[in-house]
Design an enzyme around this catalytic site. Structure first.
Site, short mmCIF file in Angstrom:
data_model
loop_
_atom_site.label_atom_id
_atom_site.label_comp_id
_atom_site.label_asym_id
_atom_site.label_seq_id
_atom_site.Cartn_x
_atom_site.Cartn_y
_atom_site.Cartn_z
CG ASN A 82 -1.94 -1.10 1.18
OD1 ASN A 82 -2.42 -1.45 0.11
ND2 ASN A 82 -2.28 -1.64 2.32
CG HIS A 83 2.68 2.88 -2.81
ND1 HIS A 83 3.81 3.34 -3.44
CD2 HIS A 83 2.81 1.53 -2.78
CE1 HIS A 83 4.58 2.32 -3.78
NE2 HIS A 83 3.98 1.20 -3.39
#
Length: 183
Positions: A82-83
């Protein structure tokens, strides 16, 4: 009836492609129940290669119950994939150091979906993909090449991209009874 020894890596003589993976996983953040097997002719003992973006500094866990059947190519995407989406860039500058670590987001700023949990007696088909933080109930079946993006109820069959409910395996009364057994 004695059954196979859960401490045996390869419970089926002559079939090294089937492995009780609890005996091979070394990552302390991957917890596997007894008798859960991975079937892969290209290296069943190396199941951990299918747990992607699982960085120790994040601390999330992959928990898989007892008596699960995992087909070749099953993959688990963990929270490290996840960013941060709220900034002007999604690039994770801070993980590369050399001064960039000064822009490290606070833990609450990063998308974190929690631990990924697979119940007991779950069958996950060939090339299925399970996203971070998903909870798959006991007795569920995930069809081949499905992408599991949301929680799956116990004793439910799902398939597709994203995985959608196909049908329940058992009537509600039987499901309640099995859930009360608590494995």
């Amino acid at each position: 009836m004695n059954g196979p020894n859960p401490a045996n890596k390869h419970p089926m003589e002559g079939f090294p492609q089937v492995c009780f993976i609890k005996n091979t996983v070394k990552n302390p953040n991957i917890l596997i129940g007894d008798y859960t097997y991975y079937d892969d002719p290209e290296g069943a003992e190396d199941f951990e290669r299918n747990v992607l973006y699982h960085y120790p500094f994040i601390g999330d866990k992959l928990v898989i119950g007892k008596f699960c059947a995992l087909a070749k190519g099953v993959r688990f995407i963990m929270n490290g994939a996840n960013h941060k989406l709220s900034g002007i860039s999604t690039y994770p500058f801070q993980i590369f150091g050399n001064g960039w670590e000064k822009v490290m987001p606070e833990p609450g700023d990063l998308p974190y979906k929690g631990d990924t949990v697979v119940g007991n007696d779950v069958w996950i088909g060939y090339d299925a993909l399970v996203m971070p933080g998903v909870r798959i109930g006991n007795g569920a079946v995930i069809s081949s090449r499905s992408v599991v993006t949301a929680d799956i109820a116990p004793y439910t069959i799902v398939g597709g991209n994203p995985a959608r409910h196909i049908r329940t395996r058992l009537d509600l009364g039987r499901v309640r009874g099995l859930e009360e057994l608590a494995w």
